[in-house]
Motif scaffolding. Structure first.
Motif, PDB file in Angstrom:
ATOM      1  N   ARG A 104      -2.780  -3.977  16.804  1.00  0.00           N
ATOM      2  CA  ARG A 104      -2.058  -5.080  16.196  1.00  0.00           C
ATOM      3  C   ARG A 104      -2.581  -4.559  14.176  1.00  0.00           C
ATOM      4  NH1 ARG A 104      -6.392  -9.697  14.343  1.00  0.00           N
ATOM      5  NH2 ARG A 104      -4.879 -11.779  13.318  1.00  0.00           N
ATOM      6  N   ALA A 105      -3.784  -3.806  13.819  1.00  0.00           N
ATOM      7  CA  ALA A 105      -4.044  -3.399  12.435  1.00  0.00           C
ATOM      8  C   ALA A 105      -3.086  -2.517  12.299  1.00  0.00           C
ATOM      9  CB  ALA A 105      -5.311  -2.450  12.320  1.00  0.00           C
ATOM     10  N   LEU A 106      -1.773  -1.798  12.990  1.00  0.00           N
ATOM     11  CA  LEU A 106      -1.311  -1.099  12.553  1.00  0.00           C
ATOM     12  C   LEU A 106       0.221  -1.254  12.463  1.00  0.00           C
ATOM     13  CD1 LEU A 106       0.009   2.094  12.596  1.00  0.00           C
ATOM     14  CD2 LEU A 106       0.901   1.618  15.007  1.00  0.00           C
ATOM     15  N   ILE A 107       0.684  -2.906  12.740  1.00  0.00           N
ATOM     16  CA  ILE A 107       1.301  -3.160  12.677  1.00  0.00           C
ATOM     17  C   ILE A 107       1.539  -4.244  11.129  1.00  0.00           C
ATOM     18  CG2 ILE A 107       2.646  -5.794  13.343  1.00  0.00           C
ATOM     19  CD1 ILE A 107       2.784  -4.721  16.476  1.00  0.00           C
ATOM     20  N   GLU A 108       0.344  -4.877  11.361  1.00  0.00           N
ATOM     21  CA  GLU A 108      -0.275  -5.552   9.903  1.00  0.00           C
ATOM     22  C   GLU A 108       0.137  -4.507   8.067  1.00  0.00           C
ATOM     23  OE1 GLU A 108      -3.823  -7.083  10.285  1.00  0.00           O
ATOM     24  OE2 GLU A 108      -3.504  -8.780  11.428  1.00  0.00           O
ATOM     25  N   MET A 109      -0.375  -3.156   8.227  1.00  0.00           N
ATOM     26  CA  MET A 109      -0.197  -2.485   7.611  1.00  0.00           C
ATOM     27  C   MET A 109       1.720  -1.644   7.644  1.00  0.00           C
ATOM     28  SD  MET A 109      -1.374  -0.303   5.474  1.00  0.00           S
ATOM     29  CE  MET A 109      -3.020  -0.782   4.945  1.00  0.00           C
ATOM     30  N   GLY A 110       2.057  -1.994   8.740  1.00  0.00           N
ATOM     31  CA  GLY A 110       3.213  -1.513   8.214  1.00  0.00           C
ATOM     32  C   GLY A 110       3.784  -2.402   7.519  1.00  0.00           C
ATOM     33  N   MET A 111       3.642  -3.703   7.696  1.00  0.00           N
ATOM     34  CA  MET A 111       4.524  -4.997   7.387  1.00  0.00           C
ATOM     35  C   MET A 111       3.925  -4.862   5.723  1.00  0.00           C
ATOM     36  SD  MET A 111       3.885  -8.434  10.056  1.00  0.00           S
ATOM     37  CE  MET A 111       3.398  -8.963   9.090  1.00  0.00           C
ATOM     38  N   PHE A 112       2.572  -4.614   5.034  1.00  0.00           N
ATOM     39  CA  PHE A 112       2.120  -4.321   4.189  1.00  0.00           C
ATOM     40  C   PHE A 112       2.874  -3.499   3.356  1.00  0.00           C
ATOM     41  CE2 PHE A 112      -1.116  -2.054   0.402  1.00  0.00           C
ATOM     42  CZ  PHE A 112      -1.332  -3.829   0.130  1.00  0.00           C
ATOM     43  N   LEU A 113       2.680  -2.619   4.284  1.00  0.00           N
ATOM     44  CA  LEU A 113       4.145  -1.224   3.276  1.00  0.00           C
ATOM     45  C   LEU A 113       4.974  -1.651   2.641  1.00  0.00           C
ATOM     46  CD1 LEU A 113       2.067   1.467   4.450  1.00  0.00           C
ATOM     47  CD2 LEU A 113       2.311   1.038   2.602  1.00  0.00           C
ATOM     48  N   SER A 114       6.077  -2.183   3.767  1.00  0.00           N
ATOM     49  CA  SER A 114       7.277  -2.511   4.067  1.00  0.00           C
ATOM     50  C   SER A 114       7.467  -2.759   2.740  1.00  0.00           C
ATOM     51  CB  SER A 114       7.868  -2.832   4.952  1.00  0.00           C
ATOM     52  OG  SER A 114       7.407  -3.938   5.676  1.00  0.00           O
ATOM     53  N   ILE A 115       6.366  -4.173   2.006  1.00  0.00           N
ATOM     54  CA  ILE A 115       6.302  -5.237   1.149  1.00  0.00           C
ATOM     55  C   ILE A 115       6.655  -4.075  -0.680  1.00  0.00           C
ATOM     56  CG2 ILE A 115       5.964  -6.727  -0.449  1.00  0.00           C
ATOM     57  CD1 ILE A 115       5.122  -8.318   2.844  1.00  0.00           C
ATOM     58  N   LEU A 116       5.803  -3.209   0.086  1.00  0.00           N
ATOM     59  CA  LEU A 116       5.492  -2.269  -1.033  1.00  0.00           C
ATOM     60  C   LEU A 116       6.490  -1.654  -1.393  1.00  0.00           C
ATOM     61  CD1 LEU A 116       1.434  -1.333  -0.918  1.00  0.00           C
ATOM     62  CD2 LEU A 116       2.891  -2.804  -2.989  1.00  0.00           C
ATOM     63  N   SER A 117       7.085  -1.333  -0.236  1.00  0.00           N
ATOM     64  CA  SER A 117       8.473   0.050  -0.423  1.00  0.00           C
ATOM     65  C   SER A 117       9.317  -1.195  -1.227  1.00  0.00           C
ATOM     66  CB  SER A 117       8.573   0.192   1.152  1.00  0.00           C
ATOM     67  OG  SER A 117       7.521   1.098   1.571  1.00  0.00           O
ATOM     68  N   ALA A 118       9.712  -2.497  -1.059  1.00  0.00           N
ATOM     69  CA  ALA A 118      10.298  -2.520  -1.502  1.00  0.00           C
ATOM     70  C   ALA A 118      10.238  -2.882  -2.505  1.00  0.00           C
ATOM     71  CB  ALA A 118      10.289  -4.097  -1.004  1.00  0.00           C
ATOM     72  N   GLY A 119       9.052  -3.078  -3.270  1.00  0.00           N
ATOM     73  CA  GLY A 119       8.868  -2.818  -5.288  1.00  0.00           C
ATOM     74  C   GLY A 119       9.377  -1.615  -5.675  1.00  0.00           C
ATOM     75  N   ILE A 120       8.954  -0.934  -4.736  1.00  0.00           N
ATOM     76  CA  ILE A 120       9.173   0.091  -5.221  1.00  0.00           C
ATOM     77  C   ILE A 120      10.403   0.648  -5.428  1.00  0.00           C
ATOM     78  CG2 ILE A 120       8.915   2.935  -5.037  1.00  0.00           C
ATOM     79  CD1 ILE A 120       5.818   2.654  -2.947  1.00  0.00           C
ATOM     80  N   ALA A 121      11.452   0.348  -4.357  1.00  0.00           N
ATOM     81  CA  ALA A 121      13.125   0.523  -4.231  1.00  0.00           C
ATOM     82  C   ALA A 121      13.197  -0.017  -5.441  1.00  0.00           C
ATOM     83  CB  ALA A 121      13.331   0.222  -3.033  1.00  0.00           C
TER      84      ALA A 121
END
Length: 117
Positions: free
Chosen positions: A89-106
Motif C-alpha cells: 500500500r505504501a509502495l502504491i502511494e509513493m508511486g502516485m506521489f512520484l508520478s505527480i512530481l514527475s509530471a511537474g519535472i516533465a
C-alpha cells in the motif's frame, strides 16, 4: 463571566494606552524625513525607473524544480519507515506521489527550465 469581561476590557484599554504613551515618549525628538529620504529605494537617490516596472524572473522555473525535488526527498525518508509497516500500500502511494512530481519535472523540462541561458 461578566466581571472577567470587564477586567479584560480594562486591561486591554490600559495596555493600548500605555503602548501609545510609550510611543509618544520615544518619538518626541523625532525629525520628519526630507523628500529625498522618503524615496522608497536606492538609499535616497533618484530612481531611474518606476517601482512597478516589469522585469523578467528567470529563476522562477528553477525554483519550482527545486521545490519539487525538495518535497520528494522530504517525504521519502519517513516513507521508508512506513514502507516496512504497510508494505505494498505504501509502495502504491509513493508511486502516485512520484508520478505527480514527475509530471511537474516533465513540465519544467518542456518549458526549458533545465537550459541555462
Amino acid at each position: 463571566m461578566n466581571e472577567a469581561l470587564v477586567t479584560f476590557t480594562v486591561v486591554l484599554i490600559a495596555a493600548f494606552g500605555s503602548s501609545l504613551g510609550l510611543r509618544y515618549l520615544a518619538m518626541r525628538g523625532h525629525v520628519e524625513p526630507t523628500a529625498s529620504q522618503s524615496v522608497p529605494f536606492l538609499g535616497g537617490g533618484e530612481p531611474t525607473t518606476h517601482a512597478w516596472s516589469r522585469f523578467h524572473v528567470r529563476y522562477y522555473p528553477m525554483t519550482l524544480l527545486f521545490v519539487a525535488f525538495e518535497m520528494e526527498m522530504m517525504f521519502m525518508y519517513p516513507w521508508a519507515v512506513v514502507y516496512l509497516q504497510s508494505g505494498s500500500r505504501a509502495l502504491i502511494e509513493m508511486g502516485m506521489f512520484l508520478s505527480i512530481l514527475s509530471a511537474g519535472i516533465a513540465y519544467g523540462w518542456r518549458e526549458g527550465a533545465f537550459r541555462w541561458q
